[in-house]
Design a protein around this motif. Structure first.
Motif, mmCIF file in Angstrom:
data_model
loop_
_atom_site.group_PDB
_atom_site.id
_atom_site.type_symbol
_atom_site.label_atom_id
_atom_site.label_comp_id
_atom_site.label_asym_id
_atom_site.label_seq_id
_atom_site.Cartn_x
_atom_site.Cartn_y
_atom_site.Cartn_z
ATOM 1 N N ALA A 146 -115.081 -86.423 -84.633
ATOM 2 C CA ALA A 146 -115.489 -86.223 -83.248
ATOM 3 C C ALA A 146 -116.647 -87.151 -82.891
ATOM 4 N N ARG A 178 -115.751 -90.980 -82.650
ATOM 5 C CA ARG A 178 -115.228 -91.474 -81.370
ATOM 6 C C ARG A 178 -116.349 -92.080 -80.519
ATOM 7 N N ARG A 205 -112.958 -94.198 -76.899
ATOM 8 C CA ARG A 205 -112.507 -93.797 -75.567
ATOM 9 C C ARG A 205 -112.851 -94.833 -74.498
ATOM 10 N N GLU A 209 -118.270 -88.994 -71.036
ATOM 11 C CA GLU A 209 -118.135 -87.533 -71.093
ATOM 12 C C GLU A 209 -118.704 -86.877 -69.844
ATOM 13 N N ARG A 241 -111.613 -84.531 -71.176
ATOM 14 C CA ARG A 241 -112.273 -84.879 -72.431
ATOM 15 C C ARG A 241 -111.518 -84.385 -73.644
ATOM 16 N N ARG A 242 -110.573 -83.468 -73.429
ATOM 17 C CA ARG A 242 -109.942 -82.796 -74.558
ATOM 18 C C ARG A 242 -109.056 -83.760 -75.330
ATOM 19 N N THR A 243 -109.309 -83.883 -76.634
ATOM 20 C CA THR A 243 -108.473 -84.666 -77.539
ATOM 21 C C THR A 243 -108.402 -83.945 -78.868
ATOM 22 N N THR A 244 -107.472 -84.332 -79.683
ATOM 23 C CA THR A 244 -107.403 -83.747 -81.021
ATOM 24 C C THR A 244 -108.345 -84.498 -81.932
ATOM 25 N N THR A 245 -108.676 -83.885 -83.067
ATOM 26 C CA THR A 245 -109.537 -84.542 -84.037
ATOM 27 C C THR A 245 -108.745 -85.425 -84.968
ATOM 28 N N ARG A 252 -110.609 -78.710 -82.075
ATOM 29 C CA ARG A 252 -109.820 -79.876 -81.698
ATOM 30 C C ARG A 252 -110.599 -80.832 -80.799
ATOM 31 N N SER A 253 -111.626 -80.333 -80.163
ATOM 32 C CA SER A 253 -112.539 -81.188 -79.404
ATOM 33 C C SER A 253 -113.790 -80.387 -79.123
#
Length: 619
Positions: free
Chosen positions: A181, A184, A190, A480, A488-492, A612-613
């Motif tokens: 996390a 990133r 991103r 962010e 903002r939601r993404t997987t790790t 996951r985020s």
């Protein structure tokens, strides 16, 4: 912004970064089997233009050098793939094939690099693999260059330094979700590539996003001076634990006069503690090992190559390079300790150590594009003194959100703080604006004016940063703040799942232990017996006192397990990788469960999935 002592007309780095080019992938865009782009080196083409006001000129220069890609001849028989990922892949020709060193992050990238090499040097088989250290960008693409079956059948040896598996698992599995996390932010994944976004981070330009995995080493290097020969390629090793990685090694190719220094010497100051998180490295030992490198190999090497960046040719040049890299880590260690022993805290030391001495500050490779004197000195302080600076006022502070609420109330409310912050912004006191607005946002995350002004503040701080990871953190924070939670939601990611087949049974159970909800688990005592029929291994999992303990063999003191499970290791791997589950595998007969299988379900219900985020610039 530009240090006056730097020689901007010095063209040595560009000459070295382009020397020996045999060919490139044109365009340098790599896709997976579905057509998804996993690496696009063409996106850095804008760096050919002049440096704009939104970037530090030193970082812009570094990005331009890092973006050079292709197959390069170091010396006859030794080649590098550069610009196909954040790291380099080195290829050493042997009697019947080629030995691959550090096969990048993604299998697609390492396969593309190998294909480019073969297009110029012929269809040589891979006859050996070497991992220089325990970071994923140096092993996770191994499946793109070698078949697991060939390794299992002992046709292709895989060498790594002692402790490799322990530390690869600790970083990529145990702490992997949290580190990923923050990674990133650190790598700016991103951010769009461009003058106002990502321009690289000093060590490389970006990280690939293809298929990852791990093949466990078949042989370990356990001592300095140890020699191994693979397909006629002789290597003399130097172990360097606790330097850039807790498990790392350099080695000399004596027949080629080539010294490979892994990631212990680079064309940037590296990190004593990365912003994504890691174990704090030992800067004193790091400097000491570089002295040892010079003593062991300085009079036997004519070319130095690393796992990042471009080579250094010439014995005198490589010794100077190693000496200056050594002195950089020694200086930041020794001066931090000196100031620490004068009573300064980590933050105060970072303000005191603004620059290296002129003799080091003018060396391009000692600039802080990736690591920095500021956060490295804080890391040295942390290694010795820990998180606490000794001030009793800092011993039991409120957590950030509660502290922020109180600060903002004391300062007259959120609107008043934002108004004052605007004046500080206009005055150019950006560090103060970032600090006070963080209080506003942690007390009121939806305060629109604070979010907007903080985003602008982060952007200005990022544009002026010489350090690439600082730039990416600031600009990612702005990204962010300008988006709602769903955007903002993404997987790790699932790099840890790809590593499952390479881990030992004990390491897999340990990965469960760090996911256990201890407070909820404290009410249970569970014993599970695991028999892996194809491995001839028996394990007992003991859940007691909110702790999950793997025990090799039978249950303690003859206590009977609640449930005994028999299965093959491959079935376990498929379950942990998400390709199957326990209920379905039990129903299919792939897992035989004797006793109360509710105990298994209870244990599995107590394991948390990693987040996951999660936000970083907001609470």
């Amino acid at each position: 912004m530009t240090a006056p002592e730097l020689d901007w007309d010095d063209d040595t780095d560009r000459q070295n970064a382009t020397r020996g080019l045999l060919g490139r992938l044109d365009p340098c865009v790599i896709r997976d089997a579905s057509g998804r782009v996993v690496w696009d080196n063409e996106r850095w083409s804008f760096l050919a233009e002049g440096c704009p006001g939104t970037a530090h000129p030193g970082l812009w220069r570094q990005g331009r050098l890092n973006a050079l890609d292709g197959l390069f001849e170091v010396v006859p028989g030794v080649y590098q793939i550069r610009g196909f990922d954040v790291s380099n892949m080195t290829l050493v020709e042997g009697d019947s094939g080629v030995v691959v060193v550090d096969p990048l992050i993604s299998e697609e990238c390492s396969a593309a690099g190998l294909a480019l090499y073969r297009s110029h040097r012929g269809p040589r088989p891979v006859t050996g693999v070497v991992y220089t250290h325990s970071h994923a960008d140096h092993f996770a693409g191994v499946g793109g260059v070698v078949d697991r079956a060939d390794v299992a059948a002992e046709r292709v040896p895989v060498l790594a330094p002692a402790g490799f598996m322990e530390h690869a698992v600790g970083e990529n599995v145990f702490a992997g979700p949290a580190m990923l996390a923050r990674a990133r932010y650190m790598y700016g994944s991103r951010l769009p590539a461009g003058p106002g976004g990502a321009i690289g981070f000093g060590l490389g330009q970006g990280t690939s996003t293809g298929r990852t995995g791990l093949i466990a080493p078949t042989g370990s290097i356990t001592r300095t001076g140890q020699e191994r020969e693979v397909d006629g390629v002789r290597m003399i090793f130097q172990l360097t634990p606790g330097t850039e990685a807790p498990s790392e090694m350099n080695f000399l190719l004596p027949e080629h006069g080539v010294l490979l220094v892994a990631e212990n010497a680079n064309h940037t100051l590296h990190n004593v503690l990365t912003l994504r998180g890691a174990e704090v490295r030992d800067a004193r030992a790091w400097a000491g090992y570089l002295t040892e490198t010079i003593q062991l190999f300085g009079d036997r090497a004519d070319v130095l190559v690393g796992s990042h960046h471009w080579p250094t040719w010439g014995r005198a040049e490589l010794i100077r390079f190693l000496s200056e890299q050594r002195d950089a880590y020694a200086y930041l260690h020794d001066q931090t300790v000196r100031l620490m022993n004068r009573g300064l805290t980590g933050a105060e030391i970072a303000e005191e150590l603004q620059e290296f001495p002129p003799s080091l500050a003018k060396a391009w490779h000692a600039r802080g594009y990736y690591g920095s004197l500021s956060h490295n000195s804080k890391a040295v302080y942390q290694r010795y003194m820990g998180w606490f600076d000794g001030n009793p006022a800092h011993l039991w502070q409120h957590p950030p959100a509660e502290s922020a609420r109180r600060y903002v109330e004391f300062m007259g409310g959120a609107d008043a703080v934002v108004d004052k912050a605007r004046k500080s912004f206009a005055d150019g006191d950006l560090r103060w604006v970032a600090e006070v607005l963080a209080h506003v946002l942690f007390s009121d995350p939806d305060h629109a004016a604070a979010r907007q002004l903080q985003a602008e503040t982060f952007e200005e701080l990022g544009y002026g940063a010489e350090n690439g990871t600082w730039r990416n953190f600031y600009l990612s924070g702005a990204w962010e703040l300008r988006r709602d939670p769903e955007e903002r939601r993404t997987t790790t990611g699932s790099a840890n799942l790809a590593m499952v087949p390479a881990l030992s049974v004990e390491q897999l159970f340990q990965s469960w232990a760090v996911r256990l909800n201890g407070p909820e688990a404290a009410a249970h005592r569970i014993l599970l017996r695991w028999e892996f029929t194809d491995l001839d291994e028996t394990w007992t999992l003991l859940l007691a006192n909110g702790v999950l303990t793997p025990i090799r063999g039978e249950a303690p003191r003859g206590e009977q397990p609640h449930c005994a499970l028999r299965l093959e290791r491959g079935v376990f791997d498929r379950i942990l990788s998400g390709q199957a589950d326990f209920p379905g595998s039990i129903a299919a007969g792939d897992v035989v469960a004797e006793g109360d299988d509710q105990a298994l379900r209870t244990l599995l219900g107590l394991l948390e999935e990693p987040a996951r985020s999660f936000p970083i610039a907001l609470p």
